[in-house]
Design an enzyme around this catalytic site. Sequence first.
Site, PDB file in Angstrom:
ATOM      1  N   GLY A 109       0.810  -1.211   0.000  1.00 21.40           N
ATOM      2  CA  GLY A 109       0.000   0.000   0.000  1.00 21.40           C
ATOM      3  C   GLY A 109       0.844   1.262   0.000  1.00 21.40           C
ATOM      4  O   GLY A 109       0.428   2.302  -0.532  1.00 21.40           O
ATOM      5  N   GLU A 134       2.542  -8.331  -1.803  1.00 24.90           N
ATOM      6  CA  GLU A 134       1.345  -8.904  -1.153  1.00 24.90           C
ATOM      7  C   GLU A 134       1.167 -10.392  -1.412  1.00 24.90           C
ATOM      8  O   GLU A 134       0.710 -11.147  -0.555  1.00 24.90           O
ATOM      9  CB  GLU A 134       0.082  -8.165  -1.617  1.00 24.90           C
ATOM     10  CG  GLU A 134      -0.123  -6.805  -0.978  1.00 24.90           C
ATOM     11  CD  GLU A 134       0.613  -5.683  -1.701  1.00 24.90           C
ATOM     12  OE1 GLU A 134       1.543  -5.966  -2.486  1.00 24.90           O
ATOM     13  OE2 GLU A 134       0.258  -4.524  -1.455  1.00 24.90           O
TER      14      GLU A 134
END
Length: 708
Positions: A109, A134
């Site tokens: 993020g 991720e």
Amino acid sequence: MIDYAVDADGIATITWNMADRSMNVLNDQSIPAFAEKVAAAIADKAVKGVIVTSAKPDFIAGADLAMLQQVRDAAGMFERGNAMRRMLRDIEKAGKPFVAAINGTALGGGYEICLACHHRIAADNPKAQIGLPEVLVGLLPGGGGTQRLPRMIGIQKALPLLLEGKKLAPQAALQMGLVDKVVPPDRLLAEARRWLVEEGAKNLVKPWDQRGFRIPGGNPHAPATAPVFVAGNAMLRERTFGNYPAPLAIMACVYEGCLVDIDTGLKIEARHFVRLCTTPEAKNMIRTLFFSMGEANKLAHRPKDVPVQKYSRVGILGAGMMGAGIAHVTAQAGIEVVLLDTSLEQAEKGKAYSQGLLDRRVQQKRTSPEERDELLARIRPTTDFADLAGCELVIEAVFEDRAIKADVTRRAEAVLAPTAIFASNTSTLPISGLAEASARPENFIGLHFFSPVERMQLVEIIRGRQTSDATLARAMDYVKKIRKTPIVVNDSRGFYTSRVFGTYVSEGLAMLGEGVAPALIENAGRMAGMPVGPLALADEVSLELMHRVRRQTMKDLGDAYRPAPGDRVLELMVEKGRIGKKAAKGFYEYPAGDKKRLWPGLAELFPLAGEQPAVAEVIERLMYVQSVETARCIEEKVVTDPREADVGSVLGWGFAPARGGTVSQIHSVGLASFIAGCERLAQKHGGRFAPPKLLREMAARGESFYAI
Ligand code: NAI
């Protein structure tokens, strides 16, 4: 948490600075706080351009995984994610330029915020990592990463980064187009400001918000990109057997999302993201690979009040396969190594192993010739025990033979300082027994490495009956120093890893003996997510070695020996001289220059049963047997922390990571249904599946190994 300042020239700086954490992360507090500053900067007419940066050594480490691990409600998560998505779109469409001044690591993020900015400048900090990792914890970049990255650098370049979760240093990130410029750290903010003033106005509209935008290299249907998905899907299936939902979802996001406009693409991504968050695979991987491994690396179980041991000199006895590897990783950590064997030639051979590894790295330009020479200079081959004087630690990796081990223990201790610790790398002999040869059993411990040492991350530390807290703490300090992950177990035959790993292999052998088709056994192992099937593993370990260990165990235990279900198969194979890979003859045959294949003679030796089990049944046997044995290890206090059992299984023998490890598997199946499954298996196949009392008691009390 997020600082905000506007200067006289109308340049706003939004600075991430989370007070209560060592690194900035995206969570329920920081996202709204950041959004508020973004909104303020957009609304303020005096603001001409915005710098996003961080006051910490790193930029933003990514999303708070503790928050994501708790997600159970996909719809609610979708709503929560809307705010972040909208904010990032607001940045893109602000009508004023935003520049990301990436001072350090920007992952997940954190990097997705950079992607929404109009320009990305990174400080030339070789320790910084940039990327979207991720997938490594079973997730996908849910902040627009699967949409913006391919639109920026093209699908062909973006997909491997997304699927492998690669983290790049700033220079490599520049080459791949992940950042637009790399500057010396002290010029980062000045360069960001210069860009805003001189070039910002020309770059206000993101390419994908411009009319006629085309993805570099073409959309998913273009002749150059379409095959990437076709071949990519097939390769993924071949490698993972569908055990990992995340890479599949990433491919779907890129494929589906890049055929439509960005806003629709972001919605598609969000749907896949929230679905992944609720999968057991993501929960398992976050738990084991992030939290539990983090705890182990932080030495969570290190006895307190023992001063940290610094290592300057370590002795290694036996320069064979293991000793050579241990010498290498020790020297790599900057420690002087005394490498002792019975002849100088043998000892030199151990050092040559390091030379070989390093030469290859120099060739690949991953190490400089100077670094190689410095490392090699730290390894001193010898045959003289007197050279061990001054070592803070000695690790023996001589032959697996009690008498030889006892002899080298005595000879080493004779020259060591009384405070030095002595460790054995034995893979099968109980540590407390070996410690009997020691004059200082409180300083005696097991350090069980895995082969090949330079690649395997785990060290199983074995506490003998008399091992002191100080010795344990200092052994842990060594493991940390060589940058490996320790788990601590109590002494027992096979310790934890060999004991449980052995059940996987034995179960495969047992099935072969029952007449289950060897290909079915092998495929089931791999389909379950194990790196190789149990028969192939037996070949790797060597059937001869397994046979020898079994003989030793029988001798040691006498009447208490419980035959393993695959004993007969092992016996037959060894009788036939099929002792494994090193003889090029085992369950497999190894034709020169060709791929190994199952030995056709197995059909005669182990005739197929008329009725074959379903693959799911074979998988259940192979996987449950490991978890139930782990539960026994916990019950017997061989393992004291379930998290270490998980980490040890994944790092030690490659237990299916998507299942999170041997304990996580019980947890995600659910304690009650795991017990029921074990009872069913025990009835059919024998007492080795019988669920231990510990599990029944936990179930009766409504307990579980983990909260999430
Ligand atoms: P290896 O046979 O490759 O090396 C043993 C070395 O010890 C040889 O170089 C030998 O010359 C030397 N040696 C024998 N007697 C000696 C003495 N009295 N003084 C000094 N050096 C002596 O064996 P490997 O595979 O390296 O195993 C060593 C130990 O590590 C064993 O205890 C084994 O059980 C354990 N281990 C092995 C693993 C593996 O995957 N091979 C994994 C984990 C532990």
